[in-house]
Motif scaffolding. Sequence first.
Motif, PDB file in Angstrom:
ATOM      1  N   PRO A  49       0.807  -1.220   0.034  1.00 49.05           N
ATOM      2  CA  PRO A  49       0.085   0.118  -0.029  1.00 49.05           C
ATOM      3  C   PRO A  49       0.944   1.249  -0.047  1.00 49.05           C
ATOM      4  CG  PRO A  49      -0.655  -1.570   1.597  1.00 49.05           C
ATOM      5  CD  PRO A  49       0.509  -1.977   1.127  1.00 49.05           C
ATOM      6  N   PHE A  50       0.333   2.290  -0.631  1.00 53.21           N
ATOM      7  CA  PHE A  50       0.635   3.657  -0.564  1.00 53.21           C
ATOM      8  C   PHE A  50       0.658   4.097   0.973  1.00 53.21           C
ATOM      9  CE2 PHE A  50       0.729   8.063  -0.496  1.00 53.21           C
ATOM     10  CZ  PHE A  50       1.659   8.602  -1.258  1.00 53.21           C
ATOM     11  N   SER A  51       1.570   4.711   1.594  1.00 53.19           N
ATOM     12  CA  SER A  51       1.350   5.596   2.667  1.00 53.19           C
ATOM     13  C   SER A  51       2.198   6.658   2.889  1.00 53.19           C
ATOM     14  CB  SER A  51       1.944   4.352   3.917  1.00 53.19           C
ATOM     15  OG  SER A  51       1.648   5.207   5.219  1.00 53.19           O
ATOM     16  N   TRP A  52       1.544   7.874   2.908  1.00 57.71           N
ATOM     17  CA  TRP A  52       2.167   9.092   2.804  1.00 57.71           C
ATOM     18  C   TRP A  52       3.565   9.146   4.193  1.00 57.71           C
ATOM     19  CZ3 TRP A  52       2.021  13.018  -0.718  1.00 57.71           C
ATOM     20  CH2 TRP A  52       2.595  14.246  -0.091  1.00 57.71           C
ATOM     21  N   GLY A  53       4.687   9.435   3.654  1.00 55.67           N
ATOM     22  CA  GLY A  53       5.587   9.494   4.616  1.00 55.67           C
ATOM     23  C   GLY A  53       6.375   8.045   4.857  1.00 55.67           C
ATOM     24  N   GLY A  54       5.647   7.088   4.357  1.00 60.01           N
ATOM     25  CA  GLY A  54       5.987   5.601   4.853  1.00 60.01           C
ATOM     26  C   GLY A  54       7.220   5.157   4.012  1.00 60.01           C
ATOM     27  N   GLY A  55       7.921   4.351   4.575  1.00 55.36           N
ATOM     28  CA  GLY A  55       9.007   3.642   3.964  1.00 55.36           C
ATOM     29  C   GLY A  55      10.646   3.946   4.475  1.00 55.36           C
ATOM     30  N   GLY A  59      12.166  -1.236   4.885  1.00 58.38           N
ATOM     31  CA  GLY A  59      10.983  -1.787   4.183  1.00 58.38           C
ATOM     32  C   GLY A  59       9.768  -0.834   4.675  1.00 58.38           C
ATOM     33  N   PRO A  60       8.672  -1.295   4.298  1.00 58.54           N
ATOM     34  CA  PRO A  60       7.495  -0.509   4.705  1.00 58.54           C
ATOM     35  C   PRO A  60       7.358   0.165   6.009  1.00 58.54           C
ATOM     36  CG  PRO A  60       6.644  -2.628   3.837  1.00 58.54           C
ATOM     37  CD  PRO A  60       8.116  -2.577   4.146  1.00 58.54           C
ATOM     38  N   THR A  61       6.712   1.243   6.210  1.00 53.36           N
ATOM     39  CA  THR A  61       6.529   1.705   7.871  1.00 53.36           C
ATOM     40  C   THR A  61       5.310   2.586   7.753  1.00 53.36           C
ATOM     41  OG1 THR A  61       7.598   4.037   7.207  1.00 53.36           O
ATOM     42  CG2 THR A  61       9.098   2.191   7.945  1.00 53.36           C
ATOM     43  N   LYS A  62       4.847   2.666   8.940  1.00 59.86           N
ATOM     44  CA  LYS A  62       3.641   3.544   8.970  1.00 59.86           C
ATOM     45  C   LYS A  62       4.082   4.953   8.651  1.00 59.86           C
ATOM     46  CE  LYS A  62       0.625   1.379  11.910  1.00 59.86           C
ATOM     47  NZ  LYS A  62      -0.524   0.760  11.276  1.00 59.86           N
ATOM     48  N   ALA A  68      -0.796   7.912   8.186  1.00 56.27           N
ATOM     49  CA  ALA A  68      -0.212   7.676   9.658  1.00 56.27           C
ATOM     50  C   ALA A  68      -0.874   6.017  10.208  1.00 56.27           C
ATOM     51  CB  ALA A  68      -0.791   8.493  10.982  1.00 56.27           C
ATOM     52  N   SER A  69      -2.120   5.850   9.460  1.00 52.02           N
ATOM     53  CA  SER A  69      -2.860   4.470   9.926  1.00 52.02           C
ATOM     54  C   SER A  69      -2.388   3.271   8.740  1.00 52.02           C
ATOM     55  CB  SER A  69      -4.355   4.801   9.807  1.00 52.02           C
ATOM     56  OG  SER A  69      -4.731   5.120   8.638  1.00 52.02           O
ATOM     57  N   THR A  70      -1.558   3.622   7.974  1.00 51.37           N
ATOM     58  CA  THR A  70      -1.274   2.687   6.806  1.00 51.37           C
ATOM     59  C   THR A  70       0.182   2.179   6.779  1.00 51.37           C
ATOM     60  OG1 THR A  70      -3.119   3.519   5.518  1.00 51.37           O
ATOM     61  CG2 THR A  70      -1.454   2.249   4.381  1.00 51.37           C
ATOM     62  N   THR A  71       0.582   1.035   6.817  1.00 51.74           N
ATOM     63  CA  THR A  71       2.146   0.578   6.603  1.00 51.74           C
ATOM     64  C   THR A  71       2.199   0.457   5.172  1.00 51.74           C
ATOM     65  OG1 THR A  71       1.987  -0.453   8.768  1.00 51.74           O
ATOM     66  CG2 THR A  71       3.680  -1.413   7.329  1.00 51.74           C
ATOM     67  N   GLY A  72       3.316   1.113   4.612  1.00 55.70           N
ATOM     68  CA  GLY A  72       3.444   1.230   3.394  1.00 55.70           C
ATOM     69  C   GLY A  72       4.723   2.046   3.000  1.00 55.70           C
ATOM     70  N   PHE A  73       4.453   2.396   1.510  1.00 56.36           N
ATOM     71  CA  PHE A  73       5.739   3.400   1.150  1.00 56.36           C
ATOM     72  C   PHE A  73       4.999   4.596   0.445  1.00 56.36           C
ATOM     73  CE2 PHE A  73       7.535  -0.889   0.355  1.00 56.36           C
ATOM     74  CZ  PHE A  73       9.037  -0.645   1.055  1.00 56.36           C
ATOM     75  N   VAL A 145      -1.610   1.229  -4.699  1.00 55.42           N
ATOM     76  CA  VAL A 145      -0.470   0.335  -4.128  1.00 55.42           C
ATOM     77  C   VAL A 145       0.892   0.566  -5.050  1.00 55.42           C
ATOM     78  CG1 VAL A 145      -2.134  -1.438  -3.154  1.00 55.42           C
ATOM     79  CG2 VAL A 145      -1.357  -1.444  -5.620  1.00 55.42           C
ATOM     80  N   VAL A 146       1.820  -0.020  -4.835  1.00 54.75           N
ATOM     81  CA  VAL A 146       3.157  -0.045  -5.618  1.00 54.75           C
ATOM     82  C   VAL A 146       2.727  -0.910  -6.706  1.00 54.75           C
ATOM     83  CG1 VAL A 146       5.502  -0.901  -5.733  1.00 54.75           C
ATOM     84  CG2 VAL A 146       4.601   0.017  -3.407  1.00 54.75           C
ATOM     85  N   LYS A 147       3.199  -0.188  -7.773  1.00 55.95           N
ATOM     86  CA  LYS A 147       2.762  -0.874  -9.158  1.00 55.95           C
ATOM     87  C   LYS A 147       3.575  -0.522 -10.229  1.00 55.95           C
ATOM     88  CE  LYS A 147      -0.774   2.274 -10.208  1.00 55.95           C
ATOM     89  NZ  LYS A 147      -2.426   2.274 -10.324  1.00 55.95           N
ATOM     90  N   LYS A 148       3.594  -1.205 -11.404  1.00 51.04           N
ATOM     91  CA  LYS A 148       4.338  -0.697 -12.614  1.00 51.04           C
ATOM     92  C   LYS A 148       3.397   0.070 -13.523  1.00 51.04           C
ATOM     93  CE  LYS A 148       5.313  -5.024 -13.877  1.00 51.04           C
ATOM     94  NZ  LYS A 148       5.856  -6.090 -14.686  1.00 51.04           N
ATOM     95  N   THR A 149       4.096   1.054 -14.150  1.00 57.19           N
ATOM     96  CA  THR A 149       3.408   2.096 -14.884  1.00 57.19           C
ATOM     97  C   THR A 149       4.005   2.268 -16.052  1.00 57.19           C
ATOM     98  OG1 THR A 149       1.995   3.027 -13.085  1.00 57.19           O
ATOM     99  CG2 THR A 149       2.220   4.254 -15.230  1.00 57.19           C
ATOM    100  N   ARG A 150       3.543   2.146 -17.463  1.00 58.07           N
ATOM    101  CA  ARG A 150       4.166   2.655 -18.547  1.00 58.07           C
ATOM    102  C   ARG A 150       4.097   4.474 -18.526  1.00 58.07           C
ATOM    103  NH1 ARG A 150       6.213   0.101 -22.410  1.00 58.07           N
ATOM    104  NH2 ARG A 150       5.915   1.633 -23.961  1.00 58.07           N
ATOM    105  N   PHE A 151       5.046   5.017 -18.222  1.00 60.99           N
ATOM    106  CA  PHE A 151       4.826   6.338 -18.061  1.00 60.99           C
ATOM    107  C   PHE A 151       5.382   7.152 -19.518  1.00 60.99           C
ATOM    108  CE2 PHE A 151       9.504   5.558 -17.227  1.00 60.99           C
ATOM    109  CZ  PHE A 151      10.426   6.598 -17.736  1.00 60.99           C
ATOM    110  N   LEU A 152       6.259   6.658 -20.304  1.00 61.57           N
ATOM    111  CA  LEU A 152       6.459   7.388 -21.652  1.00 61.57           C
ATOM    112  C   LEU A 152       5.211   7.393 -22.492  1.00 61.57           C
ATOM    113  CD1 LEU A 152      10.027   5.873 -22.431  1.00 61.57           C
ATOM    114  CD2 LEU A 152       9.144   8.230 -21.654  1.00 61.57           C
ATOM    115  N   ASP A 153       4.047   6.563 -22.450  1.00 62.18           N
ATOM    116  CA  ASP A 153       2.967   6.491 -23.298  1.00 62.18           C
ATOM    117  C   ASP A 153       1.910   7.177 -22.431  1.00 62.18           C
ATOM    118  OD1 ASP A 153       4.608   5.083 -25.010  1.00 62.18           O
ATOM    119  OD2 ASP A 153       3.362   3.073 -24.422  1.00 62.18           O
TER     120      ASP A 153
END
Length: 168
Positions: A49-55, A59-62, A68-73, A145-153
């Motif tokens: 999961p995405f977590s503002w200020g996390g990581g 590894g992932p953190t709150k 503040a309530s999500t563990t992630g990056f 969540v952390v994912k792959k994205t084609r950014f050039l297109d």
Amino acid sequence: MEITKAGKGTAASTEAVPIGSTTGKPQGATVTFKGGVAAVAALDRVGTPFSWGGGSSTGPTKGIGRGASTTGFDCSGLTLYAWSKAGVRLTHYTGSQFRQGRRISLNDLRKGDLVFFGGGTGDPTHVGLYLGDGVMVHSPKTGDVVKKTRFLDSSYYRPIYRGAVRPG
């Protein structure tokens, strides 16, 4: 499947670490350059999961504030985590990461390079880790969540592309 981890201050150590199937590497593949190590580390976190200020480097953190309530990056937390696995220390702020490494042209991107987006003339507001073929792995936004994205297109990411940096 194994990856050879780059150690701090070395081109690559010989310590082999098992990796998951999320990397898309053929069986028996070994990655020895730092950018490849960082890319594999980030890919192993797809779905986190995405977590503002996390990581952190471990590894992932709150997160903080709305994270503040999500563990992630958040985006820069993911990239600092991934590059720490290659023995390179990055700060936990996209704008600072934009200044931590050598600038790389779009035509010279290679696996592991940091790609930056947004922010107008100020600091970039988003960072991802380049995988190849116009694809990045990143932690995009709250609720995602952390994912792959084609950014050039991408009609969203391509117009706000700011540049790339190769850490280490």
